[in-house]
Design a protein around this motif. Sequence first.
Motif, short mmCIF file in Angstrom:
data_model
loop_
_atom_site.label_atom_id
_atom_site.label_comp_id
_atom_site.label_asym_id
_atom_site.label_seq_id
_atom_site.Cartn_x
_atom_site.Cartn_y
_atom_site.Cartn_z
N MET A 150 0.83 -1.20 0.00
CA MET A 150 0.00 0.00 0.00
C MET A 150 0.87 1.25 0.00
O MET A 150 2.01 1.23 0.42
CB MET A 150 -0.90 0.02 1.23
CG MET A 150 -2.08 -0.90 1.16
SD MET A 150 -3.19 -0.54 2.53
CE MET A 150 -4.64 -0.15 1.62
N GLU A 151 0.26 2.33 -0.38
CA GLU A 151 0.95 3.61 -0.50
C GLU A 151 0.93 4.39 0.82
O GLU A 151 -0.04 4.36 1.57
CB GLU A 151 0.23 4.42 -1.57
CG GLU A 151 0.89 5.72 -1.88
CD GLU A 151 0.14 6.46 -2.99
OE1 GLU A 151 0.35 7.66 -3.09
OE2 GLU A 151 -0.63 5.83 -3.71
N ASP A 152 2.02 5.10 1.10
CA ASP A 152 2.11 5.97 2.28
C ASP A 152 1.34 7.25 1.96
O ASP A 152 1.78 8.07 1.17
CB ASP A 152 3.57 6.27 2.59
CG ASP A 152 3.75 7.14 3.82
OD1 ASP A 152 2.76 7.74 4.30
OD2 ASP A 152 4.88 7.22 4.32
N LEU A 153 0.20 7.42 2.58
CA LEU A 153 -0.68 8.55 2.29
C LEU A 153 -0.18 9.86 2.89
O LEU A 153 -0.72 10.92 2.58
CB LEU A 153 -2.09 8.26 2.81
CG LEU A 153 -2.76 7.01 2.21
CD1 LEU A 153 -4.07 6.73 2.93
CD2 LEU A 153 -2.97 7.20 0.73
N ASN A 154 0.82 9.80 3.76
CA ASN A 154 1.31 10.98 4.46
C ASN A 154 2.78 11.27 4.20
O ASN A 154 3.43 11.97 4.97
CB ASN A 154 1.07 10.82 5.96
CG ASN A 154 -0.39 10.62 6.29
OD1 ASN A 154 -1.20 11.50 6.06
ND2 ASN A 154 -0.73 9.44 6.78
N ALA A 155 3.32 10.76 3.11
CA ALA A 155 4.75 10.89 2.83
C ALA A 155 5.19 12.35 2.78
O ALA A 155 6.34 12.66 3.11
CB ALA A 155 5.10 10.19 1.52
N PHE A 156 4.30 13.25 2.41
CA PHE A 156 4.65 14.68 2.27
C PHE A 156 4.68 15.42 3.60
O PHE A 156 5.17 16.55 3.66
CB PHE A 156 3.65 15.36 1.32
CG PHE A 156 2.26 15.45 1.89
CD1 PHE A 156 1.85 16.60 2.53
CD2 PHE A 156 1.39 14.37 1.80
CE1 PHE A 156 0.56 16.69 3.06
CE2 PHE A 156 0.12 14.45 2.33
CZ PHE A 156 -0.30 15.61 2.96
N LEU A 157 4.15 14.83 4.67
CA LEU A 157 4.08 15.53 5.96
C LEU A 157 5.44 15.55 6.65
O LEU A 157 6.16 14.55 6.67
CB LEU A 157 3.05 14.88 6.86
CG LEU A 157 1.60 14.97 6.38
CD1 LEU A 157 0.69 14.22 7.34
CD2 LEU A 157 1.16 16.41 6.24
N GLU A 158 5.76 16.70 7.23
CA GLU A 158 7.03 16.87 7.93
C GLU A 158 6.77 17.35 9.36
O GLU A 158 5.72 17.95 9.62
CB GLU A 158 7.88 17.92 7.20
CG GLU A 158 8.26 17.53 5.80
CD GLU A 158 9.07 18.60 5.10
OE1 GLU A 158 9.32 19.68 5.69
OE2 GLU A 158 9.45 18.37 3.94
N PRO A 159 7.70 17.10 10.27
CA PRO A 159 7.54 17.58 11.64
C PRO A 159 7.25 19.09 11.67
O PRO A 159 7.84 19.86 10.92
CB PRO A 159 8.89 17.26 12.29
CG PRO A 159 9.36 16.06 11.54
CD PRO A 159 8.93 16.32 10.11
N GLY A 160 6.30 19.44 12.53
CA GLY A 160 5.91 20.84 12.68
C GLY A 160 4.65 21.20 11.91
O GLY A 160 4.00 22.19 12.22
N MET A 161 4.30 20.39 10.91
CA MET A 161 3.09 20.68 10.13
C MET A 161 1.85 20.43 10.98
O MET A 161 1.83 19.55 11.85
CB MET A 161 3.04 19.82 8.86
CG MET A 161 4.12 20.18 7.87
SD MET A 161 4.09 19.16 6.37
CE MET A 161 2.71 19.92 5.52
N ILE A 162 0.79 21.21 10.71
CA ILE A 162 -0.47 21.09 11.43
C ILE A 162 -1.45 20.31 10.56
O ILE A 162 -1.61 20.59 9.37
CB ILE A 162 -1.05 22.49 11.77
CG1 ILE A 162 -0.03 23.31 12.55
CG2 ILE A 162 -2.37 22.36 12.52
CD1 ILE A 162 0.39 22.73 13.89
#
Length: 60
Positions: free
Chosen positions: A1-13
Amino acid sequence: MEDLNAFLEPGMIVRHPDQPDWGLGQVQSNIAGKITVNFQEVGKVVLDSRRVGLLPAMTE
């Protein structure tokens, strides 16, 4: 399956699409398909990125 949150980085809301009562959350880490988020109403939660796609949130 695909990582649906790959673009999220620490600090993001973010918001959890299925748990609106959790409030806003701040990404703490995003490592190997596991994303840790500190939500306003429930505290720290570790999620499987293949099972839920978090929604970036705009803050004021």
